[in-house]
Design a protein around this motif. Structure first.
Motif, PDB file in Angstrom:
ATOM      1  N   LYS A  24       4.421  -2.392 -12.272  1.00  0.00           N
ATOM      2  CA  LYS A  24       4.297  -0.982 -11.900  1.00  0.00           C
ATOM      3  C   LYS A  24       3.401  -0.829 -10.677  1.00  0.00           C
ATOM      4  CE  LYS A  24       5.177   1.068 -16.441  1.00  0.00           C
ATOM      5  NZ  LYS A  24       4.606   1.824 -17.583  1.00  0.00           N
ATOM      6  N   LEU A  25       2.303  -1.598 -10.643  1.00  0.00           N
ATOM      7  CA  LEU A  25       1.404  -1.555  -9.498  1.00  0.00           C
ATOM      8  C   LEU A  25       2.101  -2.057  -8.240  1.00  0.00           C
ATOM      9  CD1 LEU A  25      -1.378  -1.270  -8.142  1.00  0.00           C
ATOM     10  CD2 LEU A  25      -1.920  -3.578  -8.970  1.00  0.00           C
ATOM     11  N   SER A  26       2.839  -3.156  -8.360  1.00  0.00           N
ATOM     12  CA  SER A  26       3.513  -3.719  -7.191  1.00  0.00           C
ATOM     13  C   SER A  26       4.586  -2.766  -6.672  1.00  0.00           C
ATOM     14  CB  SER A  26       4.118  -5.084  -7.522  1.00  0.00           C
ATOM     15  OG  SER A  26       5.139  -4.972  -8.481  1.00  0.00           O
ATOM     16  N   GLU A  27       5.270  -2.082  -7.581  1.00  0.00           N
ATOM     17  CA  GLU A  27       6.289  -1.113  -7.153  1.00  0.00           C
ATOM     18  C   GLU A  27       5.645   0.029  -6.370  1.00  0.00           C
ATOM     19  OE1 GLU A  27       9.892   1.639  -9.043  1.00  0.00           O
ATOM     20  OE2 GLU A  27       8.427   0.689 -10.361  1.00  0.00           O
ATOM     21  N   PHE A  28       4.494   0.502  -6.839  1.00  0.00           N
ATOM     22  CA  PHE A  28       3.778   1.572  -6.144  1.00  0.00           C
ATOM     23  C   PHE A  28       3.351   1.120  -4.743  1.00  0.00           C
ATOM     24  CE2 PHE A  28      -0.448   3.206  -4.964  1.00  0.00           C
ATOM     25  CZ  PHE A  28      -0.143   4.559  -4.811  1.00  0.00           C
ATOM     26  N   LEU A  29       2.804  -0.083  -4.642  1.00  0.00           N
ATOM     27  CA  LEU A  29       2.338  -0.581  -3.348  1.00  0.00           C
ATOM     28  C   LEU A  29       3.492  -0.768  -2.372  1.00  0.00           C
ATOM     29  CD1 LEU A  29      -0.313  -3.222  -4.500  1.00  0.00           C
ATOM     30  CD2 LEU A  29      -0.748  -0.981  -3.479  1.00  0.00           C
ATOM     31  N   LEU A  30       4.619  -1.311  -2.854  1.00  0.00           N
ATOM     32  CA  LEU A  30       5.775  -1.502  -1.986  1.00  0.00           C
ATOM     33  C   LEU A  30       6.313  -0.167  -1.475  1.00  0.00           C
ATOM     34  CD1 LEU A  30       7.909  -4.353  -3.614  1.00  0.00           C
ATOM     35  CD2 LEU A  30       6.845  -4.362  -1.361  1.00  0.00           C
ATOM     36  N   ASN A  31       6.369   0.832  -2.353  1.00  0.00           N
ATOM     37  CA  ASN A  31       6.845   2.147  -1.940  1.00  0.00           C
ATOM     38  C   ASN A  31       5.943   2.757  -0.879  1.00  0.00           C
ATOM     39  OD1 ASN A  31       9.091   2.156  -3.599  1.00  0.00           O
ATOM     40  ND2 ASN A  31       8.036   3.130  -5.314  1.00  0.00           N
ATOM     41  N   GLN A  32       4.633   2.564  -1.037  1.00  0.00           N
ATOM     42  CA  GLN A  32       3.684   3.085  -0.052  1.00  0.00           C
ATOM     43  C   GLN A  32       3.870   2.408   1.295  1.00  0.00           C
ATOM     44  OE1 GLN A  32       1.058   5.543  -0.234  1.00  0.00           O
ATOM     45  NE2 GLN A  32       2.371   6.121  -1.944  1.00  0.00           N
ATOM     46  N   ARG A  33       4.016   1.111   1.281  1.00  0.00           N
ATOM     47  CA  ARG A  33       4.177   0.376   2.541  1.00  0.00           C
ATOM     48  C   ARG A  33       5.492   0.748   3.224  1.00  0.00           C
ATOM     49  NH1 ARG A  33       2.580  -5.862   1.600  1.00  0.00           N
ATOM     50  NH2 ARG A  33       3.037  -5.889   3.840  1.00  0.00           N
ATOM     51  N   PHE A  34       6.554   0.860   2.434  1.00  0.00           N
ATOM     52  CA  PHE A  34       7.859   1.204   3.001  1.00  0.00           C
ATOM     53  C   PHE A  34       7.836   2.606   3.596  1.00  0.00           C
ATOM     54  CE2 PHE A  34      12.158   2.963   2.676  1.00  0.00           C
ATOM     55  CZ  PHE A  34      12.891   1.995   3.343  1.00  0.00           C
ATOM     56  N   THR A  35       7.235   3.548   2.891  1.00  0.00           N
ATOM     57  CA  THR A  35       7.184   4.939   3.346  1.00  0.00           C
ATOM     58  C   THR A  35       6.456   5.079   4.668  1.00  0.00           C
ATOM     59  OG1 THR A  35       7.210   5.722   1.049  1.00  0.00           O
ATOM     60  CG2 THR A  35       6.456   7.278   2.722  1.00  0.00           C
ATOM     61  N   HIS A  36       5.399   4.289   4.869  1.00  0.00           N
ATOM     62  CA  HIS A  36       4.584   4.389   6.083  1.00  0.00           C
ATOM     63  C   HIS A  36       5.006   3.400   7.172  1.00  0.00           C
ATOM     64  CE1 HIS A  36       2.015   6.415   3.094  1.00  0.00           C
ATOM     65  NE2 HIS A  36       1.614   7.142   4.109  1.00  0.00           N
ATOM     66  N   GLY A  37       6.108   2.694   6.949  1.00  0.00           N
ATOM     67  CA  GLY A  37       6.619   1.802   7.980  1.00  0.00           C
ATOM     68  C   GLY A  37       6.029   0.415   7.979  1.00  0.00           C
ATOM     69  N   ASP A  38       4.988   0.184   7.174  1.00  0.00           N
ATOM     70  CA  ASP A  38       4.379  -1.144   7.052  1.00  0.00           C
ATOM     71  C   ASP A  38       4.011  -1.754   8.404  1.00  0.00           C
ATOM     72  OD1 ASP A  38       3.346  -3.195   5.522  1.00  0.00           O
ATOM     73  OD2 ASP A  38       5.197  -4.343   5.542  1.00  0.00           O
ATOM     74  N   GLY A  39       3.514  -0.927   9.321  1.00  0.00           N
ATOM     75  CA  GLY A  39       3.069  -1.427  10.613  1.00  0.00           C
ATOM     76  C   GLY A  39       4.095  -1.334  11.716  1.00  0.00           C
ATOM     77  N   LEU A  40       5.322  -0.903  11.408  1.00  0.00           N
ATOM     78  CA  LEU A  40       6.345  -0.756  12.440  1.00  0.00           C
ATOM     79  C   LEU A  40       6.120   0.532  13.225  1.00  0.00           C
ATOM     80  CD1 LEU A  40       9.503  -1.813  10.397  1.00  0.00           C
ATOM     81  CD2 LEU A  40       8.368  -3.134  12.178  1.00  0.00           C
ATOM     82  N   LEU A  41       6.388   0.480  14.523  1.00  0.00           N
ATOM     83  CA  LEU A  41       6.212   1.639  15.398  1.00  0.00           C
ATOM     84  C   LEU A  41       7.514   1.934  16.131  1.00  0.00           C
ATOM     85  CD1 LEU A  41       2.789   0.623  16.998  1.00  0.00           C
ATOM     86  CD2 LEU A  41       3.153   2.072  15.008  1.00  0.00           C
TER      87      LEU A  41
END
Length: 215
Positions: A8-25
């Motif tokens: 559950k924690l890993s799913e939350f973290l992945l969703n957060q990273r994906f939503t914010h682009g994970d460093g992509l500009l």
């Protein structure tokens, strides 16, 4: 370790990273939406903290900042932010495995990896905290140590304890994926992201290894 809670924690973290682009500009300044198209050095910032305004991050979330490549030097300016690998704090310790598989066999390899995961879905959640299993596409190259053919690079990070004799969490599943990619699919280990046993027989899997050693 509670596998269900970890997933559950890993799913939350992945969703957060994906939503914010994970460093992509998208425009060299901020992430706006997918797809992100362009040259890698202009679109990937590993977190986006390279450009600070008055010691603050204008467009990057705290979650993204922990994965930023330059946060070590910037950490003193930001009391609330730091890298998860910052050596000044006792934080997350992980291990990175990366193996390239010939493009011609990638479909079979992905199916087999999925079979391992399906046998116990909670077993691989420890990799998802670090971003899951990454796939990178690499062209054939005549460069020393280059790829002999087009390949897909599997990369996965996972938790490791600070005590060297403590096994990885659900190590048997990770080992099965790792050994399958290396042996069944003739995978080639990344030079800086594997353990010693993975490098057996590298002469057959590497372009111009003898010439590289000569140089």
């Amino acid at each position: 370790m509670d596998g269900e809670k970890l997933c559950k924690l890993s799913e939350f973290l992945l969703n957060q990273r994906f939503t914010h682009g994970d460093g992509l500009l998208n425009d060299g300044i901020r992430f706006q939406n997918y797809p992100v198209v362009g040259f890698n050095h202009l679109i990937q910032t590993s977190g986006g903290c390279q450009d600070l305004i008055d010691g603050r991050l204008p467009f990057v979330s705290p979650l993204e900042f922990q994965f930023a490549s330059s946060c070590l030097e910037n950490a003193p300016k930001l009391d609330d932010y730091t890298c998860h690998w910052d050596p000044r704090i006792q934080n997350i310790l992980d291990f990175d495995t990366s193996i390239s598989v010939p493009m011609t066999r990638i479909k079979e390899a992905i199916k087999d990896v999925r079979k391992v995961i399906a046998s116990n879905p909670n077993a691989i959640c420890s990799t998802e905290i670090y971003g899951g299993i990454w796939l990178r596409f690499v062209k054939k190259s005549s460069a020393y140590l280059g790829e002999k053919e087009d390949v897909v690079m599997f990369e996965f990070l996972y938790y490791r304890a600070r005590e060297p004799n403590t096994p990885r969490w659900n190590e048997d599943y990770l080992e099965e994926i790792e050994q399958m990619l290396l042996t069944k699919y003739g995978g080639k280990p990344h030079w800086g992201k594997n353990r010693n046993f993975a490098f057996e027989g590298m002469e057959e899997r590497t372009s111009n290894l003898a010439k590289f050693v000569e140089v």
